[in-house]
Design an enzyme around this catalytic site. Structure first.
Site, short mmCIF file in Angstrom:
data_model
loop_
_atom_site.label_atom_id
_atom_site.label_comp_id
_atom_site.label_asym_id
_atom_site.label_seq_id
_atom_site.Cartn_x
_atom_site.Cartn_y
_atom_site.Cartn_z
N ARG A 57 2.48 -8.41 -12.53
CA ARG A 57 3.62 -9.35 -12.69
C ARG A 57 4.47 -9.47 -11.43
NH1 ARG A 57 3.07 -7.28 -17.21
NH2 ARG A 57 1.99 -5.62 -16.12
N THR A 58 4.68 -8.39 -10.71
CA THR A 58 5.55 -8.51 -9.53
C THR A 58 4.89 -9.43 -8.50
OG1 THR A 58 6.37 -6.30 -9.95
CG2 THR A 58 6.83 -7.21 -7.78
N LYS A 86 -8.43 0.42 8.91
CA LYS A 86 -8.99 0.75 10.23
C LYS A 86 -7.99 1.55 11.06
CE LYS A 86 -11.65 -3.57 10.54
NZ LYS A 86 -11.80 -4.81 11.30
N ARG A 107 4.57 -4.39 -1.15
CA ARG A 107 4.55 -3.20 -2.01
C ARG A 107 3.64 -2.18 -1.35
NH1 ARG A 107 3.50 -2.90 -8.47
NH2 ARG A 107 5.65 -3.61 -8.39
N HIS A 135 12.75 -0.50 -6.42
CA HIS A 135 12.11 -1.74 -6.86
C HIS A 135 13.24 -2.75 -7.10
CE1 HIS A 135 9.38 -4.50 -8.54
NE2 HIS A 135 8.66 -3.70 -9.32
C1 NCD Z 1 6.76 -1.17 -12.48
C2 NCD Z 1 6.46 -0.64 -11.08
O1 NCD Z 1 5.51 -1.09 -10.44
O2 NCD Z 1 7.25 0.20 -10.66
N1 NCD Z 1 6.04 -2.32 -12.79
C3 NCD Z 1 6.55 -3.53 -12.42
O3 NCD Z 1 6.65 -3.84 -11.25
N2 NCD Z 1 7.01 -4.34 -13.39
C4 NCD Z 1 6.69 -0.14 -13.53
C5 NCD Z 1 5.40 0.61 -13.74
O4 NCD Z 1 4.41 0.40 -13.05
O5 NCD Z 1 5.39 1.43 -14.66
#
Ligand code: NCD
Length: 337
Positions: A57-58, A86, A107, A135
């Site tokens: 989703r992110t 690499k 990320r 986050h």
């Molecule tokens: C979360 C994350 O990646 O920190 N997920 C997200 O981005 N909605 C929570 C998780 O992975 O549990």
């Protein structure tokens, strides 16, 4: 704060008025996110969407948010197929990709890595999650959702009662959400976690210093009583050394209809950043609550698009020009929001 050109790396950057500004711009994104109007305000702009850790989703909602503003998205989703495998440094990757993009979302599993990347980037970088650290966009969408959910019953964030449940040690979403709660007043916070997975002490101390009433417990049933909101989290298996270690905690805290009815106040808002671990041995949030009106998890994911659109519009300095290019959506749009 002055948004255009700014990296969004940590929620600690924000004052309350910055958060309110983001929420105001997010509200104005609704006609576009809800497929009533189209804008081309970011026509020609390119998002470098770089995800070196699993994400659905992110990554997708950042991508959709950019598309909904008229921009293009370039994805890098795998360390194995990127030059990082690499031995390329974050510095070099940042120098290169920032020449190809107008904004970057990143990320990465290592705490602090997105900040390191941003120092070398020539364009704004938004933190999509750096290890167990932060986050920011998730915390913003969580707070935005909470404000809407509680607001619809005449309540506010100030004075609310929230329980956070699960792996509070490794969960970056609860770390960032806690930081945002420090901008508010008089909140009753119950932290429910196994002793080994408690919220980091510095965050607990800072919450108390902000005047909040914080209780820590490993007893879920006792902790569930007397809250307006429950914020459930998954055991962050990827942060443990072995799966066996994560298995010790998996399934310890579960919410289902029976437990909710027995221990929670009626209408307690149920939140989770997702993904929920629906395997039988975990199942921290049971499907039998799927139709419960207080289950806000899919309103969270929908709100995520509005927040991410707002972050792009603000960091790229176009939030005041969106209506100029607005046209009606010509295709069939079912009422789905
Ligand atoms: C979360 C994350 O990646 O920190 N997920 C997200 O981005 N909605 C929570 C998780 O992975 O549990």
């Amino acid at each position: 704060m002055d948004f255009p050109g700014t990296h969004i790396l940590s929620v600690k950057q924000f004052e309350l008025e910055d958060v309110e500004k983001i929420f105001k711009v997010a509200d104005s994104m609704e006609p576009y996110a809800h497929r009533r109007l189209i804008t081309k305000v970011l026509e020609g702009a390119i998002l470098g969407n770089m995800f070196f850790e699993p994400s659905t989703r992110t990554r997708v909602s950042f991508g959709c948010a950019f598309n909904l503003l008229g921009g293009h998205v370039r994805e890098t989703t795998d360390v194995k197929t990127s030059a990082i495998s690499k031995g390329e440094s974050l510095y070099d990757t940042a120098r290169v990709i920032s020449g190809y993009s107008d904004v970057i979302v990143m990320r990465h599993p290592k705490p602090g890595s997105v900040e390191e990347f941003a120092r070398a980037s020539r364009v704004p970088v938004l933190n999509g999650g750096d290890g167990a650290n932060e986050h920011p966009s998730q915390a913003l969408l969580d707070l935005y959702t909470l404000k809407k959910e509680l607001g619809s019953r005449g309540q506010d964030i100030d004075g609310m009662k929230i329980a956070m449940v699960g792996d509070l040690k490794h969960g970056r979403t609860v770390h960032s959400l806690s930081q945002l709660l420090m901008l508010h007043k008089n909140i009753k916070i119950t932290l429910i976690a196994p002793t080994e997975l408690r919220m980091p002490e510095d965050i607990v101390n800072d919450l108390r210093k902000s005047g909040h009433d914080v209780t820590e417990t490993d007893d879920m049933e006792a902790g569930l009583v007397d809250n307006d909101t429950l914020y459930l989290t998954r055991i962050q298996e990827e942060r443990f050394t072995t799966k066996i270690e994560a298995d010790i905690y998996r399934g310890r805290y579960r919410l289902n209809q029976a437990i909710y009815t027995r221990y929670c106040q009626p209408n307690t808002v149920i939140m989770h950043p997702l993904p929920r671990d629906s395997r039988a041995e975990a199942n921290e949030l049971d499907n039998d609550l799927n139709l419960h009106p207080s289950l806000a998890i899919f309103r969270q994911t929908d709100n995520g698009v509005l927040i991410r659109m707002a972050l792009f519009a603000l960091t790229l300095g176009v939030y005041e020009n969106i209506e100029e290019t607005a046209t009606e959506v010509p295709w069939y749009t079912e009422r789905r929001f």
